[in-house]
Design an enzyme around this catalytic site. Structure first.
Site, short mmCIF file in Angstrom:
data_model
loop_
_atom_site.label_atom_id
_atom_site.label_comp_id
_atom_site.label_asym_id
_atom_site.label_seq_id
_atom_site.Cartn_x
_atom_site.Cartn_y
_atom_site.Cartn_z
N LYS A 85 0.86 -1.18 0.00
CA LYS A 85 0.00 0.00 0.00
C LYS A 85 0.91 1.23 0.00
O LYS A 85 1.96 1.23 0.67
CB LYS A 85 -0.86 -0.06 1.27
CG LYS A 85 -1.97 0.98 1.38
CD LYS A 85 -2.76 0.74 2.68
CE LYS A 85 -3.90 1.72 2.87
NZ LYS A 85 -4.66 1.48 4.12
N SER A 160 -9.52 1.40 3.30
CA SER A 160 -8.76 2.23 2.39
C SER A 160 -7.73 1.45 1.57
O SER A 160 -7.22 1.97 0.59
CB SER A 160 -8.04 3.33 3.19
OG SER A 160 -7.13 2.74 4.11
N SER A 184 -9.44 -0.98 7.44
CA SER A 184 -8.94 -0.83 6.06
C SER A 184 -8.24 -2.03 5.47
O SER A 184 -7.97 -2.04 4.27
CB SER A 184 -8.02 0.38 5.97
OG SER A 184 -8.79 1.54 5.88
N1 GLN Z 1 -12.77 3.50 6.80
C1 GLN Z 1 -12.18 3.95 8.02
C2 GLN Z 1 -11.92 5.43 7.95
O1 GLN Z 1 -12.27 6.01 6.99
C3 GLN Z 1 -10.94 3.16 8.32
C4 GLN Z 1 -9.74 3.61 7.61
C5 GLN Z 1 -8.53 2.78 7.90
O2 GLN Z 1 -8.61 1.74 8.55
N2 GLN Z 1 -7.41 3.29 7.47
O3 GLN Z 1 -11.37 6.00 8.83
#
Ligand code: GLN
Length: 483
Positions: A85, A160, A184
């Site tokens: 990532k 994400s 994420s």
């Molecule tokens: N979807 C969650 C957020 O928007 C988690 C994001 C993540 O785990 N990086 O914060």
């Protein structure tokens, strides 16, 4: 898998098999790297990759092949290509976190997780797309482009770590790295049909990963099977002097999994099975629970009374930490800097207002607000109090169960654009994943079936430091699931 995925591609072998073939000299690391790069090239329409690290990857592959020829010892991941990532600091390409403010940034050192993988011979071939700074659930918040779901190009891959999810399921590399601050890793695993592992907080080092919310950030793999996830965890886990929040790893290998479920008690989280859960997703999860019961586990329902508050707590604590972590991007030291600034203040202001996207700004504003004097007690302090309550409730629940299960997400992958104008609706996607981060426990998403061809993930959680036990039940489920 639908027919939009090139059907001519062979599936990768298990990671340990790939590495052993390379070590024996049956397969060349350079051929694996070239194959991975070829696939990345052919799959550009999915927008899962921001950049390749082709040149460095090929050099490393040749080095590994040469070492093998010379009879030197190579590691447990010899020649295995992977995709990181793009919030992991890596050599060989820029590290942007999919944000305009970090465009052009070359990392001066690599993340500990990358270093540990490389020390065992793994080869990073590319950087995957994400929601900028990992803020999001769909990759639509990437400042560059939206990644497409591998099963339906009109839908999101989750976020994400959506680039990592799509890349893994397309088979662009045997595995990818994600980060999980509120789901994420697990959400893209669920939406794409992969295995996603968020380890216990502190088991994997945060050093060299672009910080989102430091008390929640966890590093882990997205893989196609549980054995691969266990092997990657075994390589990356453990204390790191560059991250003071890291903890000691299990002495026993994370790849030595128990294969017996008898005597184990699994708690089905009541709050995750009720209102808001898509009924077709629910049916898949109930089938998964029945499979676990048939495999010898005892099933009972568990209720965690504060769980409905977890999402609200997360969306206070997380932006608070984000607002602090993002203050380092001021246009002075690295990343984007507004060139025509009249003075220092203008430079800060213009660099940040041009460099950050809408979601980063939204979170900086919410975070600054909940931390400001006058509101601190009403929001931040209260959220931290409820976080402690959640930790206590999970501890109590784990006194009578070994694992907690439920869906990873309330629905399958949604259509691109569907939640774009409605941040609250987008945040609701995380309703089942954020608690594990607030509490710090390990959690996984494992493919459990599909609804009209769109994957559904079963989420399993265990107590802190029971990552091996978690992988064990995941592996048993993988073997008994009746898809
Ligand atoms: N979807 C969650 C957020 O928007 C988690 C994001 C993540 O785990 N990086 O914060």
């Amino acid at each position: 898998m639908n027919d939009s995925v090139p059907s001519t591609w062979d599936k990768w072998d298990n990671i340990s098999k790939i590495a052993s073939d390379v070590t024996k000299g049956d397969v060349k690391a350079i051929d694996l790297v070239n194959e991975s790069l070829r696939r990345i090239d052919l799959a550009t329409e999915y927008n899962s990759i921001i950049a390749t690290t082709a040149e460095r990857a090929k050099q490393r592959a040749v080095m590994i092949d040469d070492s093998i020829k010379a009879g030197e010892k190579v590691g447990r991941l010899a020649g295995v290509p992977f995709i990181a990532k793009d919030n992991y600091l890596t050599f060989g390409a820029e590290t942007t976190a999919a944000s305009n403010i970090l465009k052009g940034f070359s990392a001066p050192y690599q993340a500990t997780v990358i270093e540990r993988l490389e020390a065992e011979g793994a080869i990073c071939v590319a950087k995957a797309n994400l929601d900028a700074f990992a803020h999001g659930s769909s990759t639509e918040n990437s400042d560059f482009f939206t990644t497409l779901n591998p099963h339906d190009k009109t839908r999101v891959p989750g976020g994400s770590s959506g680039g990592s999810g799509t890349a893994t399921v397309l088979g662009l590399a045997p595995f990818a790295l994600g980060t999980d601050t509120g789901g994420s890793i697990r959400l893209p695993a669920s939406f794409c049909g992969a295995v996603g592992l968020k380890p216990t907080y502190g088991l994997t080092s945060r050093s060299g990963v672009v910080a989102m919310a430091s008390s929640l950030d966890c590093m882990g793999p997205i893989t196609t099977n549980v054995d691969d996830a266990a092997l990657i965890l075994d390589v990356i886990a453990g204390k790191d002097e560059l991250d003071s929040t890291t903890i000691m790893r299990d002495k026993q290998s994370y790849t030595q999994l128990d294969s017996d479920l008898s005597g184990k008690v699994i708690g089905v989280v009541k709050e995750y099975m009720g209102e808001g859960l898509d009924s077709a997703v629910k049916s898949v999860i109930i089938k998964a629970i029945n499979d676990l019961e048939a495999a010898g586990a005892t099933i009972k329902e568990v209720s965690l009374l504060s769980l409905p508050l977890a999402l609200a707590v997360y969306y206070i604590v997380c932006p608070a930490e984000i607002s602090s972590n993002l203050s380092r991007y001021d246009g002075q030291r690295y990343g984007f800097s507004y060139e025509d600034a009249k003075n220092l203040e203008d430079s800060y202001e213009s660099s940040r207002s041009i460099g950050f996207g809408a979601e980063a700004k939204r979170r900086i504003m919410i975070g600054t607000y909940v931390l400001s004097s006058g509101y601190y007690d009403a929001y931040y302090k209260k959220a931290q109090t409820v976080r402690t309550k959640l930790i206590n409730e999970f501890n109590t629940a784990f006194e009578s169960v070994d694992f907690l299960v439920g869906p990873t997400a309330p629905n399958v992958a949604f259509e691109i654009g569907k939640n774009n104008d409605d941040p609250l609706q987008m945040y609701l996607t995380d309703i089942m994943t954020v608690a594990a981060n607030l509490v710090g426990i390990p959690a996984m998403s494992i493919p459990a079936g599909d609804v009209d061809g769109l994957p559904v993930g079963l989420q399993i959680m265990a107590t802190s430091n029971n990552d091996r036990e978690l992988l064990s039940i995941a592996k048993i489920y993988e073997e008994v699931r009746s898809i």
